[in-house]
Design a protein around this motif. Structure first.
Motif, short mmCIF file in Angstrom:
data_model
loop_
_atom_site.label_atom_id
_atom_site.label_comp_id
_atom_site.label_asym_id
_atom_site.label_seq_id
_atom_site.Cartn_x
_atom_site.Cartn_y
_atom_site.Cartn_z
N LYS A 1 40.34 40.43 -1.88
CA LYS A 1 40.13 41.59 -1.01
C LYS A 1 40.99 41.56 0.26
O LYS A 1 40.81 42.41 1.14
CB LYS A 1 38.64 41.67 -0.60
N GLU A 2 41.92 40.64 0.33
CA GLU A 2 42.70 40.49 1.56
C GLU A 2 43.48 41.76 1.89
O GLU A 2 43.54 42.18 3.06
CB GLU A 2 43.68 39.31 1.45
N TYR A 3 44.11 42.38 0.90
CA TYR A 3 44.89 43.59 1.15
C TYR A 3 44.01 44.69 1.75
O TYR A 3 44.40 45.35 2.73
CB TYR A 3 45.54 44.09 -0.13
N GLU A 4 42.83 44.89 1.18
CA GLU A 4 41.93 45.93 1.69
C GLU A 4 41.48 45.63 3.12
O GLU A 4 41.35 46.55 3.94
CB GLU A 4 40.70 46.05 0.77
N ILE A 5 41.26 44.35 3.40
CA ILE A 5 40.85 43.96 4.75
C ILE A 5 41.97 44.26 5.74
O ILE A 5 41.74 44.80 6.83
CB ILE A 5 40.47 42.46 4.79
N ARG A 6 43.21 43.94 5.36
CA ARG A 6 44.36 44.20 6.23
C ARG A 6 44.53 45.70 6.49
O ARG A 6 44.81 46.12 7.61
CB ARG A 6 45.65 43.63 5.62
N GLU A 7 44.37 46.50 5.45
CA GLU A 7 44.50 47.95 5.61
C GLU A 7 43.40 48.50 6.51
O GLU A 7 43.62 49.44 7.27
CB GLU A 7 44.44 48.62 4.24
N LEU A 8 42.22 47.91 6.42
CA LEU A 8 41.12 48.33 7.28
C LEU A 8 41.45 48.05 8.75
O LEU A 8 41.20 48.90 9.63
CB LEU A 8 39.84 47.58 6.88
N VAL A 9 42.04 46.89 9.01
CA VAL A 9 42.44 46.55 10.39
C VAL A 9 43.53 47.50 10.87
O VAL A 9 43.47 48.02 11.99
CB VAL A 9 42.93 45.08 10.45
N LYS B 1 46.84 49.28 16.35
CA LYS B 1 48.27 49.60 16.23
C LYS B 1 49.18 48.42 16.55
O LYS B 1 50.19 48.21 15.91
CB LYS B 1 48.62 50.77 17.17
N ARG B 2 48.85 47.68 17.60
CA ARG B 2 49.69 46.56 18.03
C ARG B 2 48.84 45.39 18.50
O ARG B 2 47.70 45.56 18.91
CB ARG B 2 50.62 46.98 19.19
N GLY B 3 49.42 44.19 18.45
CA GLY B 3 48.73 43.00 18.92
C GLY B 3 48.68 41.93 17.85
O GLY B 3 48.90 42.19 16.68
N LYS B 4 48.42 40.72 18.29
CA LYS B 4 48.26 39.59 17.37
C LYS B 4 46.77 39.33 17.19
O LYS B 4 46.10 38.91 18.13
CB LYS B 4 48.97 38.36 17.93
N LEU B 5 46.26 39.61 16.00
CA LEU B 5 44.82 39.53 15.74
C LEU B 5 44.48 38.33 14.87
O LEU B 5 45.15 38.05 13.89
CB LEU B 5 44.33 40.80 15.02
N ASN B 6 43.41 37.65 15.27
CA ASN B 6 42.83 36.59 14.44
C ASN B 6 41.43 37.03 14.02
O ASN B 6 40.55 37.21 14.86
CB ASN B 6 42.75 35.28 15.23
N ASN C 1 34.20 46.32 10.46
CA ASN C 1 34.25 47.54 11.28
C ASN C 1 33.51 47.37 12.60
O ASN C 1 33.98 47.81 13.65
CB ASN C 1 33.66 48.72 10.51
N ALA C 2 32.37 46.72 12.53
CA ALA C 2 31.58 46.49 13.75
C ALA C 2 32.35 45.61 14.72
O ALA C 2 32.34 45.84 15.94
CB ALA C 2 30.24 45.86 13.40
N SER C 3 33.02 44.57 14.20
CA SER C 3 33.79 43.68 15.07
C SER C 3 34.99 44.40 15.68
O SER C 3 35.31 44.22 16.86
CB SER C 3 34.26 42.44 14.30
N LEU C 4 35.64 45.25 14.89
CA LEU C 4 36.80 46.01 15.40
C LEU C 4 36.37 47.04 16.44
O LEU C 4 37.05 47.26 17.44
CB LEU C 4 37.52 46.70 14.24
N ASP C 5 35.22 47.69 16.20
CA ASP C 5 34.69 48.65 17.18
C ASP C 5 34.36 47.95 18.50
O ASP C 5 34.60 48.49 19.59
CB ASP C 5 33.45 49.35 16.63
N SER C 6 33.79 46.74 18.38
CA SER C 6 33.47 45.96 19.57
C SER C 6 34.75 45.56 20.31
O SER C 6 34.81 45.60 21.55
CB SER C 6 32.69 44.70 19.16
N LEU C 7 35.78 45.19 19.54
CA LEU C 7 37.09 44.85 20.12
C LEU C 7 37.69 46.04 20.85
O LEU C 7 38.17 45.93 21.99
CB LEU C 7 38.04 44.37 19.02
N ILE C 8 37.67 47.20 20.20
CA ILE C 8 38.25 48.42 20.79
C ILE C 8 37.52 48.80 22.08
O ILE C 8 38.14 49.25 23.05
CB ILE C 8 38.22 49.58 19.78
N LYS C 9 36.21 48.60 22.10
CA LYS C 9 35.43 48.89 23.30
C LYS C 9 35.93 48.04 24.48
O LYS C 9 36.10 48.54 25.60
CB LYS C 9 33.94 48.63 23.04
N MET C 10 36.17 46.76 24.21
CA MET C 10 36.69 45.88 25.26
C MET C 10 38.11 46.27 25.65
O MET C 10 38.47 46.26 26.83
CB MET C 10 36.65 44.42 24.81
N LYS C 11 38.93 46.62 24.65
CA LYS C 11 40.31 47.03 24.92
C LYS C 11 40.36 48.29 25.79
O LYS C 11 41.23 48.44 26.65
CB LYS C 11 41.05 47.27 23.59
#
Length: 292
Positions: free
Chosen positions: A45-53, A58-63, A137-147
């Motif tokens: 499922k790695e490809y789907e996870i990457r596409e979701l991110v 748009k930019r940045g080094k994500l872990n 999605n929840a982790s990315l939404d939390s990240l975007i909130k901080m960004k």
């Protein structure tokens, strides 16, 4: 909208069978770089996870770190990798010999190596993968909130510095209005003083040449272009969804005009103001490196 490239987010999801915890950390990068750590069950499922991110960032080094735990009643059978165990024991013995240690090898030492233990592989169903995606999605939404929160502070700082540049530019424009005529008069007086004993001076030709020299010091066009870049910069901050690269380009253009003003002007005061403008542009450029 200004978004910072740095931030942290965490998301959790459960569907009665799986508990999924996701953590994401983001730092500055010129492009989007995504590094994912996940259990073997998600290998397909790695490809789907990457596409979701990519759909959200748009930019940045994500872990991205994904952890899955079963919360059913059955215990998962766990085996060990015999070859890895032999290699690990040989390494411990070698370390003991080199360091001249007499300590006995204990079970705790062996269990410290996670590579020895092997969890059974299984395929994850689409239904269960939806739970994983919810956590991501929840982790990315939390990240975007901080960004966004950090981006708001960046925006305040950028607008403050742009306001300072506009102030210096207004001072330059005010002084530049009279600069050309003043220098024309000064040049003429100086040359007439040097050639006052020469009766063959062609006054008409002299005034034409002096006018051309003085006109080369005119910085009106550069001021107009710089004012236009400032307006475009503010508009980009307020309206663009992905302003980072555009703002960086506008910084280059503003710096170009400030350099030209400094090179053309014959006024010490205007030259000093252009230096202050370049200082603020450099500070803006440093801040822009943090913008997505």
């Amino acid at each position: 909208m200004i978004l910072s490239m740095t931030g942290y987010g965490k998301g959790t999801a459960s569907n009665g069978k799986w508990n999924v915890d996701t953590e994401v950390k983001s730092i500055n990068s010129r492009y989007l770089e995504v590094f994912i750590k996940y259990p073997p069950v998600l290998a397909t499922k790695e490809y789907e996870i990457r596409e979701l991110v990519k759909s959200k960032i748009k930019r940045g080094k994500l872990n991205l770190n994904i952890q899955i735990k079963k919360n059913g009643f059955e215990d998962e059978a766990v085996s060990f990798n015999e070859e890895k165990l032999k290699e690990y024991l040989a390494l411990i013995k070698k370390i003991k010999k080199t360091a001249k240690l007499s300590d006995k090898i204990k079970l705790d030492h062996i269990l410290m190596s996670k590579d020895i233990l092997i969890a059974p592989l299984e395929e994850i169903s689409e239904k269960d993968f939806e739970c994983v995606k919810s956590s991501i999605n929840a982790s990315l939404d939390s990240l975007i909130k901080m960004k966004k929160a950090e981006g708001s502070e960046l925006e305040k700082d950028l607008k403050k510095r742009i306001k300072l540049i506009s102030k210096y530019l207004a001072s330059i424009e005010e002084k530049a209005e009279s600069e050309v005529s003043e220098h024309f008069i000064k040049y003429k007086e100086k040359i007439e003083s040097l050639l006052e004993d020469n009766a063959n001076i062609n006054n008409e030709r002299l005034e034409t040449e002096l006018a051309l020299i003085a006109e080369r010091a005119d910085i009106t066009e550069e001021c107009v272009r710089l004012r236009s870049h400032i307006k475009f910069f503010i508009d980009s901050m307020n309206k663009d969804d992905d302003p980072g690269r555009k703002l960086n380009f506008l910084c280059q253009e503003m710096n170009r005009e400030a350099n030209t003003i400094s090179a053309k002007t014959l006024s010490t005061s205007i030259s000093h103001s252009s230096v202050y403008i370049k200082e603020e542009i450099e500070r803006i450029r440093e801040q822009i490196q943090n913008i997505e």
